[in-house]
Design a protein around this motif. Structure first.
Motif, PDB file in Angstrom:
ATOM      1  N   VAL A  93       0.866  -1.179   0.000  1.00 34.70           N
ATOM      2  CA  VAL A  93       0.000   0.000   0.000  1.00 34.70           C
ATOM      3  C   VAL A  93       0.902   1.229   0.000  1.00 34.70           C
ATOM      4  CG1 VAL A  93      -1.648   1.387   1.323  1.00 34.70           C
ATOM      5  CG2 VAL A  93      -1.980  -1.079   1.114  1.00 34.70           C
ATOM      6  N   VAL A  94       0.655   2.119  -0.936  1.00 36.44           N
ATOM      7  CA  VAL A  94       1.393   3.380  -1.026  1.00 36.44           C
ATOM      8  C   VAL A  94       0.455   4.501  -0.626  1.00 36.44           C
ATOM      9  CG1 VAL A  94       2.688   4.959  -2.495  1.00 36.44           C
ATOM     10  CG2 VAL A  94       2.822   2.489  -2.912  1.00 36.44           C
ATOM     11  N   VAL A  95       0.839   5.268   0.354  1.00 38.99           N
ATOM     12  CA  VAL A  95       0.050   6.421   0.787  1.00 38.99           C
ATOM     13  C   VAL A  95       0.650   7.655   0.127  1.00 38.99           C
ATOM     14  CG1 VAL A  95      -0.719   7.818   2.736  1.00 38.99           C
ATOM     15  CG2 VAL A  95      -0.567   5.324   2.970  1.00 38.99           C
ATOM     16  N   GLY A  96      -0.014   8.150  -0.899  1.00 39.60           N
ATOM     17  CA  GLY A  96       0.483   9.295  -1.654  1.00 39.60           C
ATOM     18  C   GLY A  96       0.725   8.920  -3.098  1.00 39.60           C
ATOM     19  N   GLY A  97      -0.046   9.505  -4.013  1.00 43.83           N
ATOM     20  CA  GLY A  97       0.076   9.178  -5.428  1.00 43.83           C
ATOM     21  C   GLY A  97       0.821  10.214  -6.227  1.00 43.83           C
ATOM     22  N   HIS A 428       3.714  -4.727   2.905  1.00 45.04           N
ATOM     23  CA  HIS A 428       4.599  -3.564   2.928  1.00 45.04           C
ATOM     24  C   HIS A 428       3.780  -2.288   2.769  1.00 45.04           C
ATOM     25  CE1 HIS A 428       7.499  -6.677   1.142  1.00 45.04           C
ATOM     26  NE2 HIS A 428       7.963  -6.402   2.355  1.00 45.04           N
ATOM     27  N   VAL A 429       4.257  -1.218   3.360  1.00 44.97           N
ATOM     28  CA  VAL A 429       3.628   0.094   3.213  1.00 44.97           C
ATOM     29  C   VAL A 429       4.720   1.127   2.949  1.00 44.97           C
ATOM     30  CG1 VAL A 429       2.343   1.941   4.376  1.00 44.97           C
ATOM     31  CG2 VAL A 429       1.645  -0.444   4.678  1.00 44.97           C
ATOM     32  N   VAL A 430       4.474   1.992   1.977  1.00 52.38           N
ATOM     33  CA  VAL A 430       5.362   3.130   1.710  1.00 52.38           C
ATOM     34  C   VAL A 430       4.552   4.404   1.915  1.00 52.38           C
ATOM     35  CG1 VAL A 430       6.671   4.390  -0.033  1.00 52.38           C
ATOM     36  CG2 VAL A 430       6.903   1.910   0.124  1.00 52.38           C
ATOM     37  N   LEU A 431       5.029   5.258   2.801  1.00 51.97           N
ATOM     38  CA  LEU A 431       4.367   6.538   3.069  1.00 51.97           C
ATOM     39  C   LEU A 431       5.030   7.606   2.209  1.00 51.97           C
ATOM     40  CD1 LEU A 431       4.057   6.318   6.960  1.00 51.97           C
ATOM     41  CD2 LEU A 431       2.392   5.660   5.213  1.00 51.97           C
ATOM     42  N   ALA A 432       4.310   8.071   1.199  1.00 45.56           N
ATOM     43  CA  ALA A 432       4.879   9.012   0.234  1.00 45.56           C
ATOM     44  C   ALA A 432       4.093  10.325   0.201  1.00 45.56           C
ATOM     45  CB  ALA A 432       4.897   8.378  -1.155  1.00 45.56           C
ATOM     46  N   VAL A 611       7.240  -0.670   7.172  1.00 46.04           N
ATOM     47  CA  VAL A 611       6.801   0.638   6.683  1.00 46.04           C
ATOM     48  C   VAL A 611       8.023   1.485   6.364  1.00 46.04           C
ATOM     49  CG1 VAL A 611       5.496   2.727   7.209  1.00 46.04           C
ATOM     50  CG2 VAL A 611       4.718   0.523   8.090  1.00 46.04           C
ATOM     51  N   ARG A 612       8.067   2.048   5.169  1.00 47.41           N
ATOM     52  CA  ARG A 612       9.150   2.940   4.768  1.00 47.41           C
ATOM     53  C   ARG A 612       8.568   4.285   4.339  1.00 47.41           C
ATOM     54  NH1 ARG A 612      11.149  -0.439   7.048  1.00 47.41           N
ATOM     55  NH2 ARG A 612      12.886  -1.834   6.526  1.00 47.41           N
ATOM     56  N   ILE A 613       9.429   5.303   4.359  1.00 47.88           N
ATOM     57  CA  ILE A 613       8.994   6.663   4.021  1.00 47.88           C
ATOM     58  C   ILE A 613       9.683   7.097   2.734  1.00 47.88           C
ATOM     59  CG2 ILE A 613       8.998   9.077   4.763  1.00 47.88           C
ATOM     60  CD1 ILE A 613       8.900   8.007   7.662  1.00 47.88           C
ATOM     61  N   ALA A 614       8.903   7.592   1.792  1.00 46.19           N
ATOM     62  CA  ALA A 614       9.441   8.025   0.498  1.00 46.19           C
ATOM     63  C   ALA A 614       8.767   9.314   0.071  1.00 46.19           C
ATOM     64  CB  ALA A 614       9.213   6.946  -0.560  1.00 46.19           C
ATOM     65  N   VAL A 628      12.024  10.825  -6.863  1.00 47.94           N
ATOM     66  CA  VAL A 628      12.229   9.502  -7.459  1.00 47.94           C
ATOM     67  C   VAL A 628      13.231   8.698  -6.650  1.00 47.94           C
ATOM     68  CG1 VAL A 628      13.094   8.284  -9.494  1.00 47.94           C
ATOM     69  CG2 VAL A 628      11.587  10.269  -9.770  1.00 47.94           C
ATOM     70  N   GLU A 629      14.323   9.320  -6.253  1.00 49.84           N
ATOM     71  CA  GLU A 629      15.342   8.584  -5.510  1.00 49.84           C
ATOM     72  C   GLU A 629      14.807   8.087  -4.166  1.00 49.84           C
ATOM     73  OE1 GLU A 629      20.053   8.968  -4.754  1.00 49.84           O
ATOM     74  OE2 GLU A 629      18.874  10.701  -4.096  1.00 49.84           O
ATOM     75  N   GLN A 630      13.988   8.886  -3.514  1.00 48.06           N
ATOM     76  CA  GLN A 630      13.432   8.446  -2.231  1.00 48.06           C
ATOM     77  C   GLN A 630      12.463   7.284  -2.422  1.00 48.06           C
ATOM     78  OE1 GLN A 630      14.348   9.442   0.926  1.00 48.06           O
ATOM     79  NE2 GLN A 630      15.977  10.440  -0.239  1.00 48.06           N
ATOM     80  N   GLY A 631      11.733   7.260  -3.535  1.00 49.80           N
ATOM     81  CA  GLY A 631      10.885   6.116  -3.832  1.00 49.80           C
ATOM     82  C   GLY A 631      11.703   4.853  -4.019  1.00 49.80           C
ATOM     83  N   TRP A 632      12.824   4.983  -4.715  1.00 50.73           N
ATOM     84  CA  TRP A 632      13.721   3.836  -4.925  1.00 50.73           C
ATOM     85  C   TRP A 632      14.323   3.368  -3.607  1.00 50.73           C
ATOM     86  CZ3 TRP A 632      19.047   3.627  -4.047  1.00 50.73           C
ATOM     87  CH2 TRP A 632      19.673   2.461  -4.486  1.00 50.73           C
ATOM     88  N   ARG A 633      14.770   4.298  -2.766  1.00 55.33           N
ATOM     89  CA  ARG A 633      15.380   3.933  -1.483  1.00 55.33           C
ATOM     90  C   ARG A 633      14.380   3.210  -0.578  1.00 55.33           C
ATOM     91  NH1 ARG A 633      20.226   6.294   0.037  1.00 55.33           N
ATOM     92  NH2 ARG A 633      21.073   7.817  -1.442  1.00 55.33           N
ATOM     93  N   ALA A 634      13.159   3.685  -0.575  1.00 52.06           N
ATOM     94  CA  ALA A 634      12.152   3.061   0.281  1.00 52.06           C
ATOM     95  C   ALA A 634      11.932   1.605  -0.109  1.00 52.06           C
ATOM     96  CB  ALA A 634      10.844   3.845   0.197  1.00 52.06           C
TER      97      ALA A 634
END
Length: 642
Positions: A93-97, A428-432, A611-614, A628-634
């Motif tokens: 689940v990605v929070v933030g499109g 997994h969850v990515v908070l973007a 949970v990761r933050i991007a 973009v780089e933070q999305g990749w790192r997450a």
């Protein structure tokens, strides 16, 4: 101006009271988003009726009605919501499109496989986050522009994550697609500066802007540096006192070392710790008129005026500071600088579209479904296909996450959507989304991480787009780009206009889009960067749309009146892209406590559990590269759940 319990939306106050029931808050949020089309299109409408197609909506966009109702209830009111049962499960689940969230989903599929089930939640009615697309139709011609994230920074080609992503969607990081040519130079049109009577004694448009040319030449090492006689003619025409003109010419010449005799270490510290406005006043002898003339030159790059940036930051974007100073070196963290470039007419919204095309099958129709990436701007998008049963990737708009609960093997995400609470489970969850909101929806984070995330106060700004029936007034005034140093909208320029026929070059009789930049700064206040951003955000949220529209019309009538411009006859539509939370916070040398912020943000980005933050906030940069780089790192930090 401060706002505590009230945000004004399109002139209608939506009150979020601490004692209001959660069900009422959910209903208020749903009502705000369901009414957005009518409310946004009411003041001025493009040709045709209001459309459910988000890019074509006019009026107040960006942080539009309903996008922050639930978020503010958590952060400002401390509202609590009941627990509901999970009804769906996903791998991610990605929070933030926005760009970071879309990139995270894209990288996740590369790492974990194309069959990974992904749900992307976004509180807006469109995907892309700040990479927002605006469309108008004037006299049957479609005008496409950007409402937020626009440029590809110079750092993009050197970033591995960006190169990988761009190549994956069919773009070359080193080669920008060709944009339409403009007819402005052939018509003898250039820059101009508008001086207003309230700040300079009289209204007047002065042809040329050699200080802008000087800044561009210094910052990029290219372009044409204005000659002394060009500078002299310009300042002679400006409504400034003789002493002001002399001081500005001396500063522009760059031959005086205003810090002569200062030891190297002290000089470096001075450049980092001294406000540019203070330097201009105390070292360069620039008086009030000259300060007003120079103060907003940094608005576009930093969303801060001369009183909010250091001398070193001013030099970095090409602002003059005399002899003996370091050469301008563009900060790669900047989202917009003289070295950044516009790749698409709708800015980075085309990149968001390319990512969505890859992630969600069938959402793009026509030749662009599998065509060249350059054609994505002309593609027809089916918003009804973004959240379709059976698709591996689903994008659920108008959905605000209010709780993220990590467990040993799964994480539960609760969100408000269409007036109800919903809950999903994910491996997994990515908070973007915005860093500032994460401590409220993920309260189990360690205190130090929450403190770092709260420190990321985003910069407020407006990108206002005005659809013009014609641009005859600009041609008459011989200016396509204008700087108004002390007015609300400090910078405005014509975008490449649409010609009457595909083979013809546009003429002043053809429709065009006017870009207008407004950054609500607090000049000469001595406030910290965070205080400035908070004050500006309150101002934007507290100003109703009809007042913003009146301001746009009044300023254009005043600036362009000498060229025959009358707003009621020329303006066909207005879209105000309100970014109360705009540019990501960049750690400031003027704030000693910011020295350790980047390290703290890197730690916070690791999140907790699965949970990761991007987002670009975590990089301390408003650039596409950072997002973009933070999305990749997450995604790189996630491991398969056994």
């Amino acid at each position: 101006m401060t706002i505590t319990r009230r945000d004004f939306l399109n002139g209608t106050a939506l009150t979020i009271a601490a004692g209001l029931a959660p069900s009422a808050l959910l209903e208020a949020a749903a009502q705000g988003t369901s009414q957005r089309a009518a409310a946004a299109s009411a003041p001025v409408a493009a040709t045709g009726s209001a459309s459910p197609y988000p890019p074509a909506l006019t009026g107040l966009r960006g942080n539009h009605a309903g996008t922050f109702t639930l978020a503010h209830s958590l952060a400002r009111e401390g509202a609590t919501y009941p627990t509901v049962l999970a009804q769906e499960s996903y791998d991610l689940v990605v929070v933030g499109g926005g760009l970071s969230g879309l990139a995270a989903a894209w990288f996740y599929r590369r790492k974990f496989g194309a069959k990974a089930r992904i749900l992307i939640l976004d509180n807006h009615d469109d995907f892309g986050g700040h990479a927002k697309r605006n469309e108008f139709t004037v006299r049957g011609r479609k005008l496409v522009t950007y409402g937020g994230s626009a440029d590809m920074p110079a750092s993009a080609a050197g970033n591995a994550a960006v190169r990988t992503l761009l190549a994956g969607v069919g773009l070359d990081a080193t080669r920008a697609p060709a944009l339409p040519q403009t007819p402005f130079a052939a018509l003898g049109m250039g820059r101009a500066v508008y001086f207003d009577a309230e700040h300079f004694g009289r209204d007047g448009l002065v042809a040329g802007d050699p200080f802008a040319d000087l800044i561009d030449a210094r910052a990029t090492g290219g372009g044409t540096r204005p000659t002394p006689d060009v500078l002299q003619r310009f300042v002679d025409a400006a409504p400034l006192a003789a002493q002001e003109r002399a001081a500005l010419l001396k500063l522009a010449a760059g031959e005086v070392d205003y810090l002569a005799g200062m030891a190297p270490g002290d000089r470096a510290n001075y450049l980092a710790r001294t406000r540019y406005a203070t330097f201009l006043r105390e070292r360069a002898g620039i008086g009030l008129g000259g300060l007003r003339f120079l103060r907003s030159r940094s608005n576009d790059a930093y969303a801060l005026d001369a009183d909010g940036i250091s001398v070193g930051e001013a030099i970095a974007i090409g602002l003059p500071a005399g002899a003996g100073m370091p050469a301008p070196v563009l900060d790669p963290r900047l989202g917009k600088s003289p070295a950044s470039r516009l790749w698409f007419a709708d800015g980075n919204a085309s990149l968001a579209r390319l990512l969505v095309r890859d992630l969600v099958p069938g959402v793009v129709s026509g030749a662009a479904a599998a065509g060249r990436p350059e054609d994505i701007g002309r593609a027809a998008f089916s918003y009804g296909g973004l959240d379709r049963d059976g698709n591996a990737v689903r994008i659920r708009l108008e959905s605000t996450a209010i709780a993220v609960e990590p467990d040993v093997r799964i994480t539960r995400v609760t969100y408000g959507w269409r007036g109800n609470l919903h809950r999903v489970e994910a491996q997994h969850v990515v908070l973007a989304g915005y860093n500032m909101m994460i401590p409220f929806i993920l309260p189990t984070l360690p205190a130090a991480q929450k403190d770092a995330l709260r420190a990321e106060v985003k910069a407020p700004l407006l990108y206002t787009k005005v659809a013009l029936d014609n641009w005859r007034a600009f041609a008459a005034l011989k200016a396509w780009r204008m700087h108004a140093p002390a007015m609300a909208y400090t910078d405005l320029w014509l975008e490449p206009p649409v010609a009457g026929s595909p083979s013809a070059l546009a003429t002043p009789d053809d429709p065009a889009v006017l870009h207008m930049l407004y950054v609500p700064t607090v000049p000469d206040s001595g406030m910290s960067v965070r205080e400035r951003f908070r004050a500006g955000r309150a101002l934007l949220l507290g100003t109703p749309y009809d007042e913003l529209e009146r301001g746009v019309r009044a300023q254009l009538d005043r600036m362009l009146g000498a060229g025959g411009f009358v707003s009621r006859d020329v303006i066909r539509a207005i879209t105000v892209n309100r970014w109360a939370h705009g540019y990501s916070y960049m750690p400031s040398p003027l704030m000693p406590d910011d020295a350790a912020l980047q390290t703290a943000l890197a730690q916070a980005g690791k999140g907790i559990g699965n949970v990761r933050i991007a987002n670009s906030d975590s990089a301390g940069s408003p650039s596409l590269t950072a997002a973009v780089e933070q999305g990749w790192r997450a995604v790189d930090g996630l491991v398969a759940v056994g």
